[in-house]
Design a protein around this motif. Structure first.
Motif, PDB file in Angstrom:
ATOM      1  N   ALA A  79     -79.980  72.834  34.482  1.00  0.00           N
ATOM      2  CA  ALA A  79     -81.247  72.179  34.827  1.00  0.00           C
ATOM      3  C   ALA A  79     -80.998  70.972  35.741  1.00  0.00           C
ATOM      4  O   ALA A  79     -81.696  70.795  36.750  1.00  0.00           O
ATOM      5  N   ASP A  80     -79.994  70.141  35.391  1.00  0.00           N
ATOM      6  CA  ASP A  80     -79.702  68.964  36.215  1.00  0.00           C
ATOM      7  C   ASP A  80     -79.239  69.370  37.605  1.00  0.00           C
ATOM      8  O   ASP A  80     -79.629  68.776  38.606  1.00  0.00           O
ATOM      9  N   PHE A  81     -78.392  70.381  37.651  1.00  0.00           N
ATOM     10  CA  PHE A  81     -77.892  70.891  38.928  1.00  0.00           C
ATOM     11  C   PHE A  81     -79.061  71.316  39.817  1.00  0.00           C
ATOM     12  O   PHE A  81     -79.139  70.973  40.996  1.00  0.00           O
ATOM     13  N   SER A  82     -80.009  72.045  39.204  1.00  0.00           N
ATOM     14  CA  SER A  82     -81.178  72.516  39.953  1.00  0.00           C
ATOM     15  C   SER A  82     -82.016  71.356  40.460  1.00  0.00           C
ATOM     16  O   SER A  82     -82.459  71.349  41.603  1.00  0.00           O
ATOM     17  N   LYS A  83     -82.212  70.384  39.554  1.00  0.00           N
ATOM     18  CA  LYS A  83     -83.067  69.253  39.901  1.00  0.00           C
ATOM     19  C   LYS A  83     -82.460  68.490  41.076  1.00  0.00           C
ATOM     20  O   LYS A  83     -83.164  68.110  42.012  1.00  0.00           O
ATOM     21  N   CYS A  84     -81.154  68.250  41.032  1.00  0.00           N
ATOM     22  CA  CYS A  84     -80.493  67.420  42.046  1.00  0.00           C
ATOM     23  C   CYS A  84     -80.321  68.147  43.374  1.00  0.00           C
ATOM     24  O   CYS A  84     -80.490  67.564  44.430  1.00  0.00           O
ATOM     25  N   THR A  85     -79.948  69.426  43.314  1.00  0.00           N
ATOM     26  CA  THR A  85     -79.677  70.135  44.568  1.00  0.00           C
ATOM     27  C   THR A  85     -80.912  70.815  45.124  1.00  0.00           C
ATOM     28  O   THR A  85     -80.940  71.201  46.285  1.00  0.00           O
TER      29      THR A  85
END
Lengths: 456, 340
Positions: A79-85
């Motif tokens: 989820a964090d990866f998706s949000k940031c990238t």
């Protein structure tokens, strides 16, 4: 005349319209929406994802056999990866993944990434020419895994797919409480385990037996029994015979495999020892693997050989741990001279697209960073990645599995049936095991049928 | 967490919008093409008029038949002559009729074929017999609609649903334990202390699975045959009765010959359905314990065990086996039409 022909044309038109609409919706679902943004610097907590930046707004489709609730943990892990990238990972799970994937790939509707749980299926997909070479960073990350794992993600010596999760199969589930109350000790050798079984059988009454088992699993019925045979082959003869068995240099009718089958039948087809809480030997063939271990909770069954992922099958509220309702011990080697035989399974991230956004996701999933993120989301998941911080595992079964999976002295081998050609590994061997347990077919006849099914 | 859901929701909504837009575009495009075609066709006169009309009327149908039937059939036949193992395999070679030889010499497949033939003989015969019997018996009953509904209802249940229902009936638990299967419970109550494990005991399991198919198909047979029986003119029956025919004699000499064509159609329809039996066997025990049938083995070869060529050969065999039934059916219907 004129009226009828016009009507016919209109009817045909409606039919054709349906096809056009069907085609257009089918075509649009596979593509990812495009927008080209340059790699802006990520700040704050997002800075750690800088390597994967620059693909904002893209969607990466992923297909696997992992279903909810485990797939929910996957979705949270990135989820964090998706949000940031800004990369959306759209995961779809199917319980008929193995048959769906070839159909999708063959129909030109391949997912961007697939999580393949079998080296045999990976080899098949590579042979279709649809699998894309992994990006440089993923290839570099392969050093995170030991040679055996790298080998299972490779086809003909070429690395294609990075391992994702690992599970440990060589476990025996038991009830620590029941063991303690009856003065049983956890066996460390095969001989101990056999005498413990005898000891238990003497104490138990009624439907209670030392072992329980179930190999029913819908269209995959039979697979748990292939694991039993694999454990014995690996623990009796070691890695070389096991590998030769996979490549059919050692046949099922070979005296060594026949001996191994004898060991299995003395163990799990012994009417005095099985099927705890259910009935006779034959009921193993019809009991589902999900239900097989439940008699342990009622003290009607002493032990069950099942993989680490069996933890998910215990009913809610069951305490798993060395002093809990259930726990597991490492299945001892049949031959004590074999150094810690460990049979395992795992999943491999395979790419059917070389789009930069897809490669970013591929790189991320092969990093210890992602593995640690997944471990933190929920227990019941182990990575084979050697760089992962072992102290992150909180669950006792995960700790136990990770300990053996990362043990450099262990003789680790992948599930043999998953590495054999599907005609055997997902066909004749499953059927053979069901016949062996359910119909009482002889080991020699079972072996003959399996050998005959080997594709030439 | 919530941010993920929001973005997920918006992406789903976005996708739906894109799909909808695509569909609208396709419809508009199609209408435009049609308009042009009709315009051109309407303008065409003289020599071109007839061939153009033929193309416009027949073209789409032929195209769809080719797309959905002819091309797949050719591909399948072609695949069955190769050594292809999995879908999309690049390197394959022609092996001639090897897969057909395998199908007829492999002991497992031989058993499958024999079993499929058993299905083909038993199920249609029993289903039609039951359907006919019920139709006859309840014909002049006061509350005919009740038993008719009972028999007809299963027709509306999917094969998979029916298989699941019956798998509960056939469920087996060791006799010393509380019973969960209806059949076991009934026979234990009747005094059979040690009933078999129904679904893993061949050949019993095959017959128990046939019962499910008969249960589904009998309703269809009953409705169609019942209608045919009703269609027999009362004068015919009355005159037969006056000539002294009644009961079975009436049935055999008057009613059966009068509904012969319907009987043939129902019988062949049930036969074709039976030949394709897959769902029941697949759901109940996936062809294990000697219950496999052609369609199930074909599916497994194609999609589970990666033996596409062998599966294709079985598909072709199945296709060829259905063909005479279909042709007979068509001929029968045509003859009936000629009589009228």
């Amino acid at each position: 005349m004129k009226r009828t022909s016009r009507f016919a044309a209109a009817a045909a038109g409606v039919a054709a319209l349906a096809t056009v609409a069907a085609c257009s919706s089918g075509g649009s679902s596979g593509t990812s929406s495009s927008s080209g943004t340059s790699a802006a610097a990520l700040t704050g907590d997002c800075a750690q994802y800088q390597d994967y930046a620059g693909h904002s707004g893209k969607t990466v489709t992923m297909f696997g056999s992992i279903l909810s609730p485990e797939s929910d943990s996957l979705n949270s892990s990135w989820a964090d990866f998706s949000k940031c990238t800004g990369i959306t990972i759209q995961y779809t799970g199917s319980n008929t993944f193995e048959s769906d994937l070839p159909v999708k790939v063959n129909g030109g509707n391949a997912p961007n990434l697939a999580i393949i749980p079998q080296p045999g299926l990976l080899a098949q997909m590579v042979a279709t020419g649809a699998v894309k070479d992994p990006p440089a960073q993923t290839v570099k990350n392969e050093d995170n895994w030991n040679a055996a794992w790298k080998g299972y993600g490779s086809v003909d010596g070429k690395f294609y797919a990075a391992p994702m999760s690992a599970n440990m199969k060589s476990l025996v589930w038991y009830s620590p409480k029941y063991f303690k109350d009856n003065g049983f000790t956890v066996p460390t050798t095969w001989a101990d385990m056999m005498s413990l079984s005898d000891q238990m059988a003497g104490k138990m009454t009624g439907a209670a037996k030392p072992w329980c088992g179930g190999i029913g699993s819908g269209t995959a019925s039979g697979w748990p029994a292939t694991d039993w045979l694999e454990e014995v082959v690996l623990g009796k003869y070691g890695g070389q015979v096991y590998d030769d068995w996979i490549s059919h240099k050692v046949k099922f009718s070979d005296p060594q495999i026949q001996d191994a089958m004898k060991v299995v039948s003395d163990w799990l087809q012994n009417p005095k020892w099985v099927n705890g809480g259910v009935g006779d030997v034959k009921t193993i063939a019809t009991t589902t693997f999900q239900n097989a271990g439940l008699p342990i909770l009622k003290n009607e069954c002493g032990m069950l050989q099942q993989a680490s992922f069996y933890e998910a099958q215990w009913p809610k509220g069951t305490k798993v741990g060395p002093d809990g309702d259930v726990f597991a011990f490492k299945l001892p080697a049949v031959d004590p001279s074999i150094s810690t035989p460990v049979e395992g399974g795992g999943e491999f991230v395979t790419a059917f697209s070389d789009d930069p956004a897809v490669q970013a996701v591929q790189n991320y999933l092969s990093s210890p960073q992602w593995a640690e993120s997944r471990i933190k989301v929920a227990p019941g998941w182990v990575s084979a990645n050697e760089k992962v911080d072992q102290s992150l595992y909180t669950d006792p079964i995960d700790q136990l599995s990770a300990k053996y999976l990362a043990d450099p002295k262990a003789t680790f081998r992948f599930d043999a049936s998953d590495a054999m050609p599907a005609a055997v590994g997902a066909g004749a061997e499953w059927t053979g095991m069901v016949d062996w347990f359910g119909s009482g077919k002889s080991a020699a006849d079972v072996a003959k049928a399996i050998d005959a099914a080997w594709p030439s | 967490m919530s941010a993920t859901y929001v973005s997920l929701a918006s992406s789903v909504a976005g996708q739906a919008a894109t799909t909808l837009l695509g569909a609208v575009e396709a419809v508009l495009g199609f209408v435009a093409i049609l308009a042009i075609v009709f315009f051109v066709a309407g303008r065409a006169t003289g020599r071109l008029e007839k061939p153009l009309a033929v193309i416009i009327c027949l073209g789409p149908a032929l195209f769809l038949v080719a797309l959905g039937l002819v091309i797949p059939a050719i591909t399948t036949i072609n695949n069955s002559l190769t050594n292809q193992q999995f879908l999309g395999q690049q390197k394959t070679k022609k092996v001639g009729l090897k897969n057909y030889v395998f199908a007829f010499t492999d002991p497992y497949t031989q058993q499958t074929i024999v079993r499929t033939v058993l299905w083909l003989v038993i199920v249609p015969a029993v289903a039609v017999a039951v359907g006919l019997l019920v139709a006859l018996l309840v014909d002049r009953m006061k509350y005919a609609s009740i038993p008719k509904t009972m028999v007809f209802l299963p027709t509306a249940i999917s094969f998979v649903g029916a298989a699941v229902i019956w798998s509960y009936v056939y469920n087996y638990v060791t006799p010393s334990q509380p019973q969960t299967g209806l059949l076991s419970q009934v026979v234990i109550k009747l005094g059979w202390s040690n009933p078999p494990n129904w679904l893993i005991t061949p050949p019993l399991n095959t017959f128990l699975e046939m019962v499910i198919m008969i249960w589904i198909q009998a309703g269809f047979a009953m409705v169609v045959l019942g209608a045919a029986l009703k269609a027999i003119p009362d004068e015919v029956i009355e005159s037969a009765r006056m000539d002294g025919a009644s009961g079975f004699r009436l049935f055999r000499t008057i009613q059966v010959p009068m509904i012969r064509n319907t009987l043939v159609v129902v019988l062949t329809t049930v036969m074709i359905t039976t030949l394709k039996v897959f769902d029941i066997v697949f759901t109940i025990n996936n062809g294990n314990f000697k219950t496999d049938v052609l369609a199930r083995q074909m599916y497994a070869d194609m999609f589970v065990t990666s033996q596409v060529a062998r599966g294709s050969a079985l598909a072709v065999i199945l296709f060829l086996a259905v063909l005479p039934l279909v042709l007979y059916n068509v001929r029968q219907l045509r003859r009936e039409r000629e009589i009228r």
